[in-house]
Each structure stands twice: as C-alpha cells, then as structure tokens.
Design an enzyme around this catalytic site. Structure first.
Site, short mmCIF file in Angstrom:
data_model
loop_
_atom_site.label_atom_id
_atom_site.label_comp_id
_atom_site.label_asym_id
_atom_site.label_seq_id
_atom_site.Cartn_x
_atom_site.Cartn_y
_atom_site.Cartn_z
N ARG A 235 59.49 20.31 11.14
CA ARG A 235 58.23 20.48 11.89
C ARG A 235 57.03 19.96 11.09
NH1 ARG A 235 59.30 26.37 14.82
NH2 ARG A 235 60.02 25.49 16.80
N LYS B 96 66.60 34.89 19.77
CA LYS B 96 65.47 35.38 20.58
C LYS B 96 65.98 35.65 21.99
CE LYS B 96 61.88 32.96 17.97
NZ LYS B 96 61.01 31.78 17.95
N GLY C 176 63.30 25.25 16.38
CA GLY C 176 63.11 25.19 14.93
C GLY C 176 64.40 25.44 14.19
N GLY D 281 61.87 27.66 22.52
CA GLY D 281 61.39 28.34 23.73
C GLY D 281 60.52 27.41 24.56
#
Ligand SMILES: Nc1ncnc2c1ncn2[C@@H]1O[C@H](COP(=O)(O)OP(=O)(O)OP(=O)(O)O)[C@@H](O)[C@H]1O
Ligand SMILES: O=C(O)[C@H](O)COP(=O)(O)O
Length: 404
Positions: free
Chosen positions: A37, A202, A360, A384
């Site tokens: 990133r 998540k 990520g 997401g």
C-alpha cells in the site's frame, strides 16, 4: 459522471495539498511485513511533489479507538515512504496538533510530510456528522486542495474520506483511478463463469456483501474465518473457531437464496484444526462436519481449509473466466496454516481470464508466499472497498469525487 482528476485542481506548485492515502499496512513488532500500500501511494505523491506542491500525507493504520496508541503509529510508514521517495519525507507526531502545524508551516515546495494516524482523533470515525465535520475542518486548515487516493478506505464515511473532500477543492489520485479502471471491468459484463472467493477475518463486514453478490456471480467459494458461520448455519459444531453467532440466521437466508438463484456456494469439506493459535500448536486435518471430534474437542480452532477443499477450490477457480478473491483462506501468517491460501493463490495465477486479488492482508499473503504481483491480473489495495464496489454500491469516498 467520472472522477475529478488532479488536473482539475489547476497548478499546484507552492500549494499545500493534503493527500488521503490508505497506508494501513501489516506490521509485526513495528516492522512493515508488506509495503504494497505504501508503494501504491507513491505515483500520486511523486506527481504532486514533482509539480512543486507541498504534500501533506494523511492515513489511518489499524483500528485504534480514537486516541494515540503507539502500536498504530505511522512513523515506520513515513520512514518507508522516505526510502521509496526521491524527496525528504518529514513526520509529525500528531495529526492536527502543535507538531503537525509547525511541520506544515515549515514545509517547502516539493516536500512531503506524513501526519500521525488519523484514527488517533475521535472525530475521524465518529458516527456524529458534526464531529466529523469539525475534524475535517481542522485537517482542511492545512490544505489549499485535497487529493483522495486511499482506495482501500473509500467505503468508509469518515472525516478524511468524505467531509474533508467537501471542505476544499478535491480530486481523485492516480491509484483510485487505476483501481476503478480494473474493478469496473468486473461490474460491467464480467466474462463467465464469474467466481468470488471470500475469506479473512473481518467476518461481519464481509458477510453483508454476500447478499449483493448473489445476483451477480456464478459461484462463491467460502474459506477463512467466515466459513465457520456457514458451517454453523448448516447445523455443524465449530469448536472455538471464529464464529459470528448472531449472523447464523442471515447466512441460512443466503444459502437458501443461492439455491433459488442457481448460484453455487461452495463450502469446505475439510479443515485444519489446531489445539491453540500458534505456529507450534498440534493440528490435524478433519472433516468440516466433525470439527469437535478431534483430540482437541470443543476447544479446537479451525485455522485453515483442508487439502481436499484446496483442490476443489483450485479446480473451480481454474475453470472460471473472471475471479475476484478477498481474504486469506487461513491464518497464513503461521506457516502450518498457509497451505489453503497458497493453493488458492496458485490457482488464480492459472486463470485463463481476469484474476483480481483484493485486500491489504490478501495482497500481503500472496507476496509473503512468494508470488510476484505480475502473475495476477490485478492486485487491488482495497479489500472491503473492492467488495462493496463490486456490490454496485455508491461508496461515500467516491461519491464526493464525482463518481456515480
Ligand atoms: N480461520 C481463521 N481464523 C482466524 N483468522 C483467520 C482465519 N482465516 C484467515 N484469518 C485471518 O484473516 C486475516 C485477514 O483478514 P481480512 O478480512 O483483514 O482480509 P484483507 O485482505 O485484509 O481485507 P481488508 O483489506 O478488508 O482488510 C489474516 O490476518 C488471517 O490470519
Ligand atoms: O484494510 C482495509 O480494508 C482498509 O485500510 C480499511 O480499514 P478498516 O476496515 O479498518 O476501515
């Protein structure tokens, strides 16, 4: 409408430009384990510095609770940016306080500064709009213009993603533009069969996405932490594995809807169950329907999909023309539980069509397991965010940049 581009902001030499990046990288003991990133943010930052702008980089890292927390400091990220960059990169130890103000004032043309983690400030993620607007106003005080380039966070209605962009002239950076170019191809007539592979931890965030994906895809392969909620919805016991008990009824609804729509939801038939959450833990491969029948009983933890499931998933992936994958299949950070993620990554590299890895940790996983980026069609910085984009949702961080 398309995104407003940096050009729309006019000449930026000598101007203070706040750039919202997603520098939320995985860290172990303060060391960045995957700098994807950070590298993905460089083209926009370099372009702005190259024009002589005074660049103020803002980002979140992790999920601190609205107060400073040393383990989520962006200091290591600022240092890494300095290494990747052809210009000095300063670091402010707060986000909108005295140090940030002094360092913004000291910034020269063509120089860059990273401010401390946005989420150390409660206004960033507040549910209260007035609090977000107030915090965005403090950030805007540093800016003549704003460039939004944190693709991984465009699905969040947070001060630096949504309100800041409305407080100053704003535009999308090069990363957001590039991400949308590829992801648009997945929403506009994807070649079929179209398979989405979901995993990761998540769980509650990503379960919600499934309802919207069902009308769009041919197959959903479910691994990672979320598989246990599916097994529980089928009436199986899952030991001490990750489980969202309050989502079981919802998941039953997804399973029924998938049958009605003719979408295949492929669940694991075997899993790797461990005695504890550690690389040294004793572990066994067992049927996904007999998780509590290992020597570890109800305390067993499912930490990866098993070899039979890996082979099934790989076959489905290879047989697809379009594949989107978000979320590792297991706890790949611990070597004994990385095989499922490796098998899925390998299969993605063999797709005769478009293969996209998003997220990520998913991107970190493929790199950590030794796969070069160019073996995939695209590695997205958003997990997401990509999923919600694929759902066809209007995302707040894109809407403020003119995207419809
Ligand atoms: N069975 C499991 N039990 C617990 N954790 C798991 C399991 N399988 C995978 N994980 C964990 O999931 C984590 C990654 O999940 P996550 O949902 O954050 O994916 P991601 O690619 O980063 O997406 P995003 O960009 O949205 O964060 C990894 O740290 C991995 O260890
Ligand atoms: O890792 C991500 O998906 C992005 O950085 C967003 O982080 P968040 O899920 O904590 O908002």
């Amino acid at each position: 409408m398309t995104l407003r581009t940096i050009d729309s902001l006019g000449p930026l030499a000598g101007k203070r430009v706040v750039v919202r990046c997603d520098l939320n990288v995985p860290l172990r003991d303060g060391i960045i384990t995957d700098d994807g990133r950070v590298r993905a943010s460089v083209p926009t930052l370099q372009a702005l510095v190259g024009q002589g702008a005074r660049v103020i980089v803002v980002s979140h890292l992790g999920r601190p609770e609205g107060a400073p927390d040393a383990k989520y400091s962006l200091a290591p990220v600022a240092a890494r940016l300095g290494e990747l960059f052809d210009a000095p990169v300063a670091f402010a130890t707060d986000t909108v306080g005295a140090d940030a103000s002094a360092k913004v004032d000291a910034l020269g043309d063509g120089e860059a500064l990273v401010l401390e983690n946005l989420r150390f400030n409660p206004g960033e993620t507040s549910k209260n709009e007035a609090e977000r607007i107030a915090f965005a106003g403090e950030l805007a005080a540093f800016a003549d213009a704003v460039v939004s380039d944190g693709f991984g966070v465009v699905h969040r209605k947070q001060a630096s993603v949504y309100e800041l962009e409305q407080a100053r002239p704003s535009a999308a950076g090069l990363l957001i533009d590039a991400e949308l170019d590829v992801l648009d191809r997945l929403t506009e007539k994807p070649e079929r069969p179209y398979t989405v592979v979901l995993g990761g931890s998540k769980v509650s965030d990503k379960l919600g996405v499934i309802a919207h994906l069902l009308p769009r895809v041919d197959r959903l392969l479910i691994g990672g932490g979320m598989l246990f909620t599916f097994l529980a919805a089928q009436g199986h016991k899952v030991g001490s594995s990750l489980l969202e008990a309050d989502q079981i009824e919802t998941v039953k609804g997804y399973l029924a809807e998938a049958v009605e729509r003719g979408v295949e939801i492929v669940l694991p038939t075997d899993v790797v169950v461990a005695a504890s959450f550690s690389a040294e833990a004793e572990h066994v491969v067992t049927s996904a329907h007999a998780i509590e029948q290992t020597p570890f009983g109800a305390s067993g933890l499912g930490l990866d999909i098993g070899p039979e499931t890996s082979a099934t998933f790989a076959a489905h992936i290879r047989d697809s023309k379009t594949v989107f994958w978000n979320g590792p299949m297991g706890v790949f950070e611990l070597a004994p539980f990385a095989a499922g993620t490796r098998a899925v990554a390998e299969a993605l590299t063999e797709v005769d069509g478009l293969s996209v890895v998003g997220g990520g940790d998913s991107a970190a996983a493929v790199r950590q397991l030794g796969f070069d980026d160019d073996r995939f069609g695209h590695i997205s910085t958003g997990g997401g965010a990509s999923l919600e984009f694929l759902e066809g949702k209007q995302l707040p961080g894109l809407e403020v940049l003119g995207w419809q």
